[in-house]
Design an enzyme around this catalytic site. Sequence first.
Site, PDB file in Angstrom:
ATOM      1  N   GLY A  10       0.841  -1.203   0.000  1.00  0.00           N
ATOM      2  CA  GLY A  10       0.000   0.000   0.000  1.00  0.00           C
ATOM      3  C   GLY A  10       0.873   1.249   0.000  1.00  0.00           C
ATOM      4  N   ASP A  37      -3.154 -12.460   5.303  1.00  0.00           N
ATOM      5  CA  ASP A  37      -4.441 -12.003   4.769  1.00  0.00           C
ATOM      6  C   ASP A  37      -5.350 -11.586   5.929  1.00  0.00           C
ATOM      7  OD1 ASP A  37      -6.872 -11.573   3.646  1.00  0.00           O
ATOM      8  OD2 ASP A  37      -7.063 -13.544   2.694  1.00  0.00           O
ATOM      9  N   LEU A  38      -5.580 -10.301   6.032  1.00  0.00           N
ATOM     10  CA  LEU A  38      -6.330  -9.787   7.184  1.00  0.00           C
ATOM     11  C   LEU A  38      -7.833 -10.073   7.094  1.00  0.00           C
ATOM     12  CD1 LEU A  38      -4.661  -6.362   8.043  1.00  0.00           C
ATOM     13  CD2 LEU A  38      -4.019  -8.648   8.721  1.00  0.00           C
ATOM     14  N   THR A  64      -9.525   0.127   2.072  1.00  0.00           N
ATOM     15  CA  THR A  64      -9.561   1.586   1.900  1.00  0.00           C
ATOM     16  C   THR A  64     -10.489   2.065   0.766  1.00  0.00           C
ATOM     17  OG1 THR A  64      -7.602   1.448   0.482  1.00  0.00           O
ATOM     18  CG2 THR A  64      -7.213   1.950   2.814  1.00  0.00           C
ATOM     19  N   THR A 103      -8.380   6.883  10.489  1.00  0.00           N
ATOM     20  CA  THR A 103      -8.783   7.865   9.468  1.00  0.00           C
ATOM     21  C   THR A 103      -9.587   9.047  10.018  1.00  0.00           C
ATOM     22  OG1 THR A 103     -10.160   8.098   7.483  1.00  0.00           O
ATOM     23  CG2 THR A 103     -10.823   6.402   9.008  1.00  0.00           C
ATOM     24  N   TYR A 127     -16.997   2.723   5.577  1.00  0.00           N
ATOM     25  CA  TYR A 127     -15.542   2.701   5.806  1.00  0.00           C
ATOM     26  C   TYR A 127     -15.217   3.332   7.177  1.00  0.00           C
ATOM     27  CZ  TYR A 127     -10.717   4.443   5.333  1.00  0.00           C
ATOM     28  OH  TYR A 127      -9.395   4.770   5.556  1.00  0.00           O
ATOM     29  N   TRP A 153      -6.576  12.092   3.692  1.00  0.00           N
ATOM     30  CA  TRP A 153      -6.289  12.467   2.300  1.00  0.00           C
ATOM     31  C   TRP A 153      -4.872  12.035   1.888  1.00  0.00           C
ATOM     32  CZ3 TRP A 153      -8.482  17.878   0.590  1.00  0.00           C
ATOM     33  CH2 TRP A 153      -9.798  18.025   1.042  1.00  0.00           C
TER      34      TRP A 153
HETATM   35  N1  LIG Z   1      -5.662   6.590   1.452  1.00  0.00           N
HETATM   36  C1  LIG Z   1      -6.226   7.568   2.175  1.00  0.00           C
HETATM   37  O1  LIG Z   1      -6.630   8.618   1.656  1.00  0.00           O
HETATM   38  C2  LIG Z   1      -6.375   7.414   3.664  1.00  0.00           C
HETATM   39  C3  LIG Z   1      -7.015   8.437   4.390  1.00  0.00           C
HETATM   40  C4  LIG Z   1      -7.133   8.285   5.765  1.00  0.00           C
HETATM   41  C5  LIG Z   1      -6.635   7.177   6.407  1.00  0.00           C
HETATM   42  N2  LIG Z   1      -6.035   6.213   5.688  1.00  0.00           N
HETATM   43  C6  LIG Z   1      -5.523   5.017   6.397  1.00  0.00           C
HETATM   44  O2  LIG Z   1      -4.114   4.992   6.238  1.00  0.00           O
HETATM   45  C7  LIG Z   1      -3.672   3.638   6.213  1.00  0.00           C
HETATM   46  C8  LIG Z   1      -2.786   3.418   5.008  1.00  0.00           C
HETATM   47  O3  LIG Z   1      -3.551   3.711   3.853  1.00  0.00           O
HETATM   48  P1  LIG Z   1      -2.939   3.622   2.383  1.00  0.00           P
HETATM   49  O4  LIG Z   1      -3.326   4.870   1.684  1.00  0.00           O
HETATM   50  O5  LIG Z   1      -1.524   3.206   2.451  1.00  0.00           O
HETATM   51  O6  LIG Z   1      -3.846   2.468   1.823  1.00  0.00           O
HETATM   52  P2  LIG Z   1      -3.663   1.590   0.508  1.00  0.00           P
HETATM   53  O7  LIG Z   1      -2.669   2.199  -0.397  1.00  0.00           O
HETATM   54  O8  LIG Z   1      -5.028   1.305   0.006  1.00  0.00           O
HETATM   55  O9  LIG Z   1      -3.034   0.248   1.084  1.00  0.00           O
HETATM   56  C9  LIG Z   1      -3.782  -0.609   1.879  1.00  0.00           C
HETATM   57  C10 LIG Z   1      -3.049  -1.925   1.884  1.00  0.00           C
HETATM   58  O10 LIG Z   1      -3.856  -2.840   2.634  1.00  0.00           O
HETATM   59  C11 LIG Z   1      -3.788  -4.069   1.992  1.00  0.00           C
HETATM   60  N3  LIG Z   1      -4.921  -4.938   2.241  1.00  0.00           N
HETATM   61  C12 LIG Z   1      -6.201  -4.766   1.846  1.00  0.00           C
HETATM   62  N4  LIG Z   1      -6.917  -5.860   2.165  1.00  0.00           N
HETATM   63  C13 LIG Z   1      -6.054  -6.713   2.759  1.00  0.00           C
HETATM   64  C14 LIG Z   1      -6.186  -8.015   3.299  1.00  0.00           C
HETATM   65  N5  LIG Z   1      -7.327  -8.674   3.266  1.00  0.00           N
HETATM   66  N6  LIG Z   1      -5.095  -8.590   3.852  1.00  0.00           N
HETATM   67  C15 LIG Z   1      -3.908  -7.949   3.865  1.00  0.00           C
HETATM   68  N7  LIG Z   1      -3.711  -6.732   3.354  1.00  0.00           N
HETATM   69  C16 LIG Z   1      -4.788  -6.125   2.809  1.00  0.00           C
HETATM   70  C17 LIG Z   1      -3.737  -3.750   0.503  1.00  0.00           C
HETATM   71  O11 LIG Z   1      -3.186  -4.881  -0.144  1.00  0.00           O
HETATM   72  P3  LIG Z   1      -3.125  -5.014  -1.744  1.00  0.00           P
HETATM   73  O12 LIG Z   1      -2.000  -4.107  -2.145  1.00  0.00           O
HETATM   74  O13 LIG Z   1      -2.819  -6.453  -1.934  1.00  0.00           O
HETATM   75  O14 LIG Z   1      -4.462  -4.592  -2.238  1.00  0.00           O
HETATM   76  C18 LIG Z   1      -2.856  -2.524   0.487  1.00  0.00           C
HETATM   77  O15 LIG Z   1      -1.506  -2.875   0.296  1.00  0.00           O
HETATM   78  C19 LIG Z   1      -4.926   2.780   6.261  1.00  0.00           C
HETATM   79  O16 LIG Z   1      -5.167   2.395   7.590  1.00  0.00           O
HETATM   80  C20 LIG Z   1      -6.027   3.719   5.820  1.00  0.00           C
HETATM   81  O17 LIG Z   1      -7.275   3.365   6.372  1.00  0.00           O
HETATM   82  C21 LIG Z   1      -5.876   6.304   4.328  1.00  0.00           C
END
Ligand SMILES: NC(=O)c1ccc[n+]([C@@H]2O[C@H](COP(=O)([O-])OP(=O)(O)OC[C@H]3O[C@@H](n4cnc5c(N)ncnc54)[C@H](OP(=O)(O)O)[C@@H]3O)[C@@H](O)[C@H]2O)c1
Length: 290
Positions: A10, A37-38, A64, A103, A127, A153
Amino acid sequence: MKILVTGKNGQLGRSIQKLISNYDDHEFTLAGREELDLSSSKSISKYFDTNPHFDVIINCAAYTAVDRAEEEEDLADEINHQAVKKIAELANSQNAKLIHISTDYVFDGKNESLYLESDNPNPINVYGKTKLLGEKAALEAMPNNAMIIRTSWVYSEFGNNFVKTMLKLGKERNEINVVSDQVGSPTYSSDLAKAILHIISNDNFNKKSFQTEIFHFSNLGETSWSDFAKEIFKLANLNCTVTPICTDQYPTPAIRPQNTTLSKEKITSHFRLQIPSWQQSLKECLNEIK
Ligand SMILES: NC(=O)c1ccc[n+]([C@@H]2O[C@H](COP(=O)([O-])OP(=O)(O)OC[C@H]3O[C@@H](n4cnc5c(N)ncnc54)[C@H](OP(=O)(O)O)[C@@H]3O)[C@@H](O)[C@H]2O)c1
């Protein structure tokens, strides 16, 4: 320290990976969906049975897909809530410390000022609801030695995100409509990764025991999606006009909160962190993308 990072593919996971060569006094284990796998309680148990003890677990993995979550509530709950409960219980039983990422979408966005960690959450989409349940489960399973960092964001040079979408559209079009009545603070995932790695070296984190608390992190300053898009086009020298529109004119399956600007006061003072402005970090990310 032995440190486990989940969600290695991610945005945040990859930003942490990019930095770990500067931290060779720690031993990092990076896990993706293939190893851990979560969505499967069995996979989580098996992973922790077969892998050695960790001192710190950084949980970057999450479901996400904000809009898709409206139709996949069970799966989102499994990953954002049940898996966090299980990981926190395992961390607690191993005496490991936990950094769990949450988030701004735990809030309803009706605040007119910055959101403090003590403000009442009230998620308005699936979410946000599942992420809030994850926070509560972590707090319950680990009254001590966990940190919940809410961010907002998130964008980076990796994967799909608003900045990369705007760069693509900005090259294809002369004009684009972008929502102007949702405001918040963008977060360059590299800055969050640096903050996390700074925190795990900080005395306040390395105490034998500390009370579990919530912290907010994003870049400094606030903006709307439309002004964010304008800044992207300006810095990338793209000749694309942004027309501000209201949320009502851009309906999505999940409702978005209107104002989720987070106060960073607590995390900066607790860990002596310096956070760049969102404009400064956007420039840095665009240089990385180039
Ligand atoms: N993106 C945003 O805008 C945002 C905003 C606020 C908070 N957050 C929080 O910040 C954190 C990091 O977000 P990010 O932007 O890095 O998210 P991201 O790019 O979507 O990455 C999420 C990762 O979680 C993995 N994942 C999803 N389902 C899974 C499963 N069943 N088992 C194991 N891994 C799994 C995905 O794996 P795959 O690569 O295999 O799909 C991906 O690598 C998260 O907690 C998110 O909720 C994000």
